[in-house]
Design a protein around this motif. Structure first.
Motif, PDB file in Angstrom:
ATOM      1  N   ASN A 185      17.603  33.119 -29.669  1.00 18.98           N
ATOM      2  CA  ASN A 185      17.509  31.907 -30.546  1.00 18.98           C
ATOM      3  C   ASN A 185      18.785  31.286 -30.697  1.00 18.98           C
ATOM      4  O   ASN A 185      19.819  31.373 -31.699  1.00 18.98           O
ATOM      5  CB  ASN A 185      17.115  32.431 -32.190  1.00 18.98           C
ATOM      6  CG  ASN A 185      15.805  33.266 -32.284  1.00 18.98           C
ATOM      7  OD1 ASN A 185      15.312  34.115 -31.211  1.00 18.98           O
ATOM      8  ND2 ASN A 185      15.037  33.034 -33.037  1.00 18.98           N
ATOM      9  N   SER A 186      19.187  30.647 -29.800  1.00 26.10           N
ATOM     10  CA  SER A 186      20.135  29.850 -29.191  1.00 26.10           C
ATOM     11  C   SER A 186      20.173  28.899 -28.311  1.00 26.10           C
ATOM     12  O   SER A 186      19.160  28.707 -27.653  1.00 26.10           O
ATOM     13  CB  SER A 186      21.479  31.018 -28.823  1.00 26.10           C
ATOM     14  OG  SER A 186      20.696  31.557 -27.723  1.00 26.10           O
ATOM     15  N   CYS A 212       4.176  26.345 -26.952  1.00 25.88           N
ATOM     16  CA  CYS A 212       4.003  26.150 -28.562  1.00 25.88           C
ATOM     17  C   CYS A 212       4.940  26.949 -29.125  1.00 25.88           C
ATOM     18  O   CYS A 212       4.673  28.249 -29.432  1.00 25.88           O
ATOM     19  CB  CYS A 212       2.336  26.344 -28.820  1.00 25.88           C
ATOM     20  SG  CYS A 212       1.346  25.110 -27.819  1.00 25.88           S
ATOM     21  N   GLY A 213       5.985  26.491 -29.558  1.00 27.82           N
ATOM     22  CA  GLY A 213       7.181  27.342 -30.356  1.00 27.82           C
ATOM     23  C   GLY A 213       8.246  26.440 -30.780  1.00 27.82           C
ATOM     24  O   GLY A 213       7.848  25.321 -30.893  1.00 27.82           O
ATOM     25  N   VAL A 214       9.377  26.937 -30.702  1.00 25.40           N
ATOM     26  CA  VAL A 214      10.440  26.086 -31.046  1.00 25.40           C
ATOM     27  C   VAL A 214      11.334  25.793 -30.017  1.00 25.40           C
ATOM     28  O   VAL A 214      11.327  26.429 -28.869  1.00 25.40           O
ATOM     29  CB  VAL A 214      11.250  26.495 -32.251  1.00 25.40           C
ATOM     30  CG1 VAL A 214      10.698  26.501 -33.552  1.00 25.40           C
ATOM     31  CG2 VAL A 214      11.729  28.049 -31.915  1.00 25.40           C
ATOM     32  N   ARG A 215      12.224  24.971 -29.927  1.00 24.35           N
ATOM     33  CA  ARG A 215      12.905  24.335 -28.761  1.00 24.35           C
ATOM     34  C   ARG A 215      13.749  25.472 -27.963  1.00 24.35           C
ATOM     35  O   ARG A 215      13.546  25.217 -26.816  1.00 24.35           O
ATOM     36  CB  ARG A 215      14.014  23.263 -29.311  1.00 24.35           C
ATOM     37  CG  ARG A 215      14.551  22.290 -28.241  1.00 24.35           C
ATOM     38  CD  ARG A 215      15.565  21.444 -28.599  1.00 24.35           C
ATOM     39  NE  ARG A 215      16.070  20.652 -27.535  1.00 24.35           N
ATOM     40  CZ  ARG A 215      15.853  19.617 -26.963  1.00 24.35           C
ATOM     41  NH1 ARG A 215      14.949  18.784 -27.926  1.00 24.35           N
ATOM     42  NH2 ARG A 215      16.145  18.910 -26.202  1.00 24.35           N
ATOM     43  N   PHE A 216      14.293  26.280 -28.615  1.00 24.79           N
ATOM     44  CA  PHE A 216      15.080  27.125 -27.753  1.00 24.79           C
ATOM     45  C   PHE A 216      14.083  28.063 -26.972  1.00 24.79           C
ATOM     46  O   PHE A 216      14.559  28.326 -25.681  1.00 24.79           O
ATOM     47  CB  PHE A 216      15.995  28.060 -28.514  1.00 24.79           C
ATOM     48  CG  PHE A 216      15.291  29.377 -29.382  1.00 24.79           C
ATOM     49  CD1 PHE A 216      14.681  30.553 -28.608  1.00 24.79           C
ATOM     50  CD2 PHE A 216      14.879  29.427 -30.535  1.00 24.79           C
ATOM     51  CE1 PHE A 216      14.253  31.555 -29.103  1.00 24.79           C
ATOM     52  CE2 PHE A 216      14.345  30.315 -31.119  1.00 24.79           C
ATOM     53  CZ  PHE A 216      13.943  31.478 -30.266  1.00 24.79           C
ATOM     54  N   GLY A 235      12.676  22.586 -33.957  1.00 22.18           N
ATOM     55  CA  GLY A 235      14.092  23.366 -33.763  1.00 22.18           C
ATOM     56  C   GLY A 235      14.139  24.903 -34.519  1.00 22.18           C
ATOM     57  O   GLY A 235      13.162  25.027 -34.994  1.00 22.18           O
ATOM     58  N   CYS A 236      15.167  25.429 -34.076  1.00 18.02           N
ATOM     59  CA  CYS A 236      15.270  26.693 -34.938  1.00 18.02           C
ATOM     60  C   CYS A 236      16.821  26.502 -35.492  1.00 18.02           C
ATOM     61  O   CYS A 236      17.933  26.423 -34.939  1.00 18.02           O
ATOM     62  CB  CYS A 236      15.272  27.954 -34.023  1.00 18.02           C
ATOM     63  SG  CYS A 236      15.897  29.422 -34.736  1.00 18.02           S
TER      64      CYS A 236
END
Ligand code: 13P
Ligand code: SF4
Length: 300
Positions: free
Chosen positions: A111-112, A56-60, A82-83
């Motif tokens: 964050n990449s 539960c967060g963003v894709r990276f 996404g971020c």
């Protein structure tokens, strides 16, 4: 049966672990086995015995979990989470950046994308960026991507020769110096905790620059009763829950990451029911990205 009960039943049946970032919605944080910052969640992902990781967060973050735990199934409950900062540099742009500075060492913020991590020498998070840069031999040039604000903070703190990439977090740059001054006037006794992704005119107004996990540790360890929190508003929920006797003020109610908020309790349930959406990073990209992550995890 409630949604939470259905999630709990499936979590057990499937031997799944639910990891949630500190910016997630309160009900999602509550259902998680672990909540934390990017570094804490990466460590959890690397060491879990579960067969399935619901991220539960963003894709990276889910990609990082998939890279660190290649034998697990990693699920991201909404593929659109996404971020934007992570998408501000591509692998090809990084190759061109490196070509301009032969002999340099690349440190990429977690964050990449996986492709950008694969082109990097070291990964870092907001909680260990200074330690990672300090561990790199002196007198080499460092290219820091993609966040110029975290990069500038690291550059000033370490006094190293660092070239920055002009990426940024749209949520954190929305917070202004005026917002902090106003909050300080309203709560003069409050300690100001800010995330290093904030812009350069905001950071000098903070008492401490910390990752989201660092903010949680700081508030627990100190006796101060009031805090102005200069980051995405989602963290206020866990700060308040873990420190019921203290007060936490958000500095700007518009500091919301819309991508983090795409994950809902229903989507966590559907993710476990339908085993969606699988995040897979394979082959050479995964192996090279893992090297950059492993170098970071060995330092701190
Ligand atoms: P943390 O690692 O401090 O939780 O930060 C992640 C992030 O995306 C901040 O915007
Ligand atoms: Fe990315 Fe900013 Fe959202 Fe963090 S808060 S995930 S850096 S857009």
């Amino acid at each position: 049966m409630s949604i939470t009960d259905r999630i709990n039943k499936l979590r057990k049946e499937r031997n799944a672990v639910i990891l949630a970032h500190n910016y997630q919605l309160p009900e999602v944080q509550d259902v998680a086995d672990f909540t934390g910052d990017s570094l804490g969640l990466s460590r959890q992902a690397a060491k879990t015995d579960a067969d399935i990781i619901v991220f539960c967060g963003v894709r990276f973050m889910a990609e990082t979990a998939a890279i660190l735990s290649p034998d697990k199934t990693v699920l991201l409950p909404d593929l659109l989470a996404g971020c934007p900062m992570a998408d501000m540099i591509t692998a090809e742009q990084l190759r061109q950046f490196k070509a301009k500075f032969p002999g340099s060492v690349v440190v990429c913020y977690v964050n990449s994308t996986a492709e950008v991590k694969a082109e990097s020498d070291y990964c870092c998070t907001s909680s260990n960026a200074v330690a990672v840069v300090n561990a790199i031999p002196k007198n080499v040039k460092i290219l820091f991507v993609p966040d110029c604000h975290l990069g500038q903070y690291v550059k000033e703190t370490t006094d190293r020769d660092i070239e920055l990439w002009p990426g940024y977090c749209p949520t954190h740059v929305r917070i202004t110096a005026e917002d902090i001054k106003k909050a300080k006037a309203e709560h003069p006794a409050a300690v100001v905790l800010a995330h290093p992704e904030c812009s350069e005119d905001v950071k000098p107004l903070a008492d401490k620059l910390l990752s989201t996990g660092g903010m949680l540790k700081y508030a627990k360890a100190h006796n101060d009763r009031e805090y102005i929190i200069v980051t995405e508003v989602g963290i206020i929920y866990s700060l308040a829950k873990k420190n019921p006797e203290k007060k936490f003020f958000s500095v700007n109610e518009r500091a919301i990451c819309p991508n983090m908020k795409l994950i809902t309790l229903e989507k966590v349930l559907w993710s476990l029911e339908n085993m969606q959406y699988k995040i897979v990073v394979s082959g050479d990209i995964a192996a090279r990205a893992r090297d950059a992550l492993d170098r970071m995890l060995k330092i701190v």
